[in-house]
Design an enzyme around this catalytic site. Structure first.
Site, PDB file in Angstrom:
ATOM      1  N   GLY A  46       0.829  -1.187   0.000  1.00 25.93           N
ATOM      2  CA  GLY A  46       0.000   0.000   0.000  1.00 25.93           C
ATOM      3  C   GLY A  46       0.866   1.240   0.000  1.00 25.93           C
ATOM      4  O   GLY A  46       2.027   1.201   0.423  1.00 25.93           O
ATOM      5  N   GLN A  51       2.871  10.082   1.261  1.00 27.11           N
ATOM      6  CA  GLN A  51       4.176   9.422   1.391  1.00 27.11           C
ATOM      7  C   GLN A  51       5.109   9.757   0.231  1.00 27.11           C
ATOM      8  O   GLN A  51       6.314   9.560   0.345  1.00 27.11           O
ATOM      9  CB  GLN A  51       4.011   7.905   1.483  1.00 27.11           C
ATOM     10  CG  GLN A  51       3.368   7.434   2.763  1.00 27.11           C
ATOM     11  CD  GLN A  51       3.216   5.929   2.756  1.00 27.11           C
ATOM     12  OE1 GLN A  51       2.211   5.417   2.268  1.00 27.11           O
ATOM     13  NE2 GLN A  51       4.216   5.241   3.281  1.00 27.11           N
ATOM     14  N   CYS A  94       5.850   0.035   7.439  1.00 24.84           N
ATOM     15  CA  CYS A  94       5.497   1.180   6.611  1.00 24.84           C
ATOM     16  C   CYS A  94       6.695   1.575   5.759  1.00 24.84           C
ATOM     17  O   CYS A  94       7.825   1.613   6.255  1.00 24.84           O
ATOM     18  CB  CYS A  94       5.080   2.351   7.507  1.00 24.84           C
ATOM     19  SG  CYS A  94       4.558   3.819   6.598  1.00 24.84           S
ATOM     20  N   LEU A  95       6.436   1.877   4.495  1.00 20.00           N
ATOM     21  CA  LEU A  95       7.521   2.292   3.609  1.00 20.00           C
ATOM     22  C   LEU A  95       8.159   3.596   4.074  1.00 20.00           C
ATOM     23  O   LEU A  95       9.308   3.865   3.737  1.00 20.00           O
ATOM     24  CB  LEU A  95       7.000   2.425   2.175  1.00 20.00           C
ATOM     25  CG  LEU A  95       6.511   1.123   1.542  1.00 20.00           C
ATOM     26  CD1 LEU A  95       5.876   1.392   0.179  1.00 20.00           C
ATOM     27  CD2 LEU A  95       7.633   0.111   1.429  1.00 20.00           C
ATOM     28  N   HIS A 136      -4.524   1.476   7.170  1.00 14.88           N
ATOM     29  CA  HIS A 136      -3.175   2.021   7.344  1.00 14.88           C
ATOM     30  C   HIS A 136      -2.947   3.181   6.371  1.00 14.88           C
ATOM     31  O   HIS A 136      -2.482   4.257   6.760  1.00 14.88           O
ATOM     32  CB  HIS A 136      -2.152   0.900   7.109  1.00 14.88           C
ATOM     33  CG  HIS A 136      -0.731   1.337   7.157  1.00 14.88           C
ATOM     34  ND1 HIS A 136       0.117   0.987   8.180  1.00 14.88           N
ATOM     35  CD2 HIS A 136       0.018   2.083   6.303  1.00 14.88           C
ATOM     36  CE1 HIS A 136       1.315   1.505   7.944  1.00 14.88           C
ATOM     37  NE2 HIS A 136       1.271   2.174   6.809  1.00 14.88           N
ATOM     38  N   GLU A 137      -3.284   2.967   5.097  1.00 12.21           N
ATOM     39  CA  GLU A 137      -3.061   4.010   4.096  1.00 12.21           C
ATOM     40  C   GLU A 137      -3.995   5.197   4.315  1.00 12.21           C
ATOM     41  O   GLU A 137      -3.586   6.347   4.124  1.00 12.21           O
ATOM     42  CB  GLU A 137      -3.209   3.446   2.684  1.00 12.21           C
ATOM     43  CG  GLU A 137      -2.226   2.342   2.335  1.00 12.21           C
ATOM     44  CD  GLU A 137      -0.776   2.649   2.665  1.00 12.21           C
ATOM     45  OE1 GLU A 137      -0.366   3.825   2.621  1.00 12.21           O
ATOM     46  OE2 GLU A 137      -0.045   1.700   2.980  1.00 12.21           O
ATOM     47  N   HIS A 140      -2.606   7.676   6.712  1.00  9.05           N
ATOM     48  CA  HIS A 140      -1.650   8.625   6.126  1.00  9.05           C
ATOM     49  C   HIS A 140      -2.350   9.870   5.597  1.00  9.05           C
ATOM     50  O   HIS A 140      -1.786  10.969   5.637  1.00  9.05           O
ATOM     51  CB  HIS A 140      -0.860   7.974   4.981  1.00  9.05           C
ATOM     52  CG  HIS A 140       0.259   7.100   5.418  1.00  9.05           C
ATOM     53  ND1 HIS A 140       1.379   7.582   6.058  1.00  9.05           N
ATOM     54  CD2 HIS A 140       0.444   5.758   5.287  1.00  9.05           C
ATOM     55  CE1 HIS A 140       2.206   6.580   6.307  1.00  9.05           C
ATOM     56  NE2 HIS A 140       1.663   5.463   5.854  1.00  9.05           N
TER      57      HIS A 140
END
Length: 186
Positions: A46, A51, A94-95, A136-137, A140
């Protein structure tokens, strides 16, 4: 398609609330496609527009298992219209917080409404990994990181490690992923 630089925490851009998309036009579709390429290259499951430094309410997800065909989902202005009362734990990464993982409790099932890549209003139910990744996304988009769901002690430990890694040069403020074959982080 282009690989976009992924912002690494701590960074104030990751704590900023994203603006709604007026309509999914060609520029938003290009953003979605570039985000998918970036997510796959990272590898992740994701990615949210903030991000990659774009403060728009856009996310992409693909929770297909390894070995399965990709199943990308492109969402603009996602909103949860229903969530189950039962919670489920999931170890999240997380990225934007490389190599950091922690267990987070989230609703086990959700229904989300969004605009797809054709600017059509859709609703989708999700459970398991897909429900986790979408939530999660979406966090953000509101300036929330998965570590914000942890105790202040755990959160501060993770943020301190990332801050130290940036100071000593082990970690940059942004990175452009290199294509890989596996996916693992949201």
């Amino acid at each position: 398609m282009a690989l976009l630089p992924i912002i690494v925490a701590p960074d104030p851009r990751l704590k900023t609330k994203a603006s709604p998309v007026e309509a999914v036009d060609a520029s938003i579709v290009t953003l979605m496609d570039d985000m998918l390429d970036t997510m796959y290259a990272a590898p992740g499951v994701g990615l949210a527009a903030p991000q990659v430094g774009v403060l728009k309410r856009v996310i992409v997800v693909d929770a297909a298992d390894r070995g399965e065909d990709p199943a990308p989902i492109r969402m603009a202005n996602p909103e949860i219209v229903w969530e189950s009362e039962d919670l489920a734990p999931y170890e999240e990464g997380c990225l934007s917080l490389p190599e950091e993982y922690a267990e987070v409790m989230r609703p086990a099932r959700i229904r989300v409404r969004y605009l797809d890549e054709h600017n059509e209003l859709r609703e989708r139910e999700a459970d398991g990994l897909l429900a986790v990744v979408i939530q999660h996304e979406m966090d953000h988009l509101n300036g929330t990181l998965f570590v914000d769901h942890l105790s202040s002690l755990k959160r501060n430990m993770i943020v301190r490690r990332l801050t130290k890694a940036k100071k000593v040069g082990d970690l940059k403020g942004e990175y452009v992923p290199v294509a890989r074959s596996s996916r693992k982080e949201a």
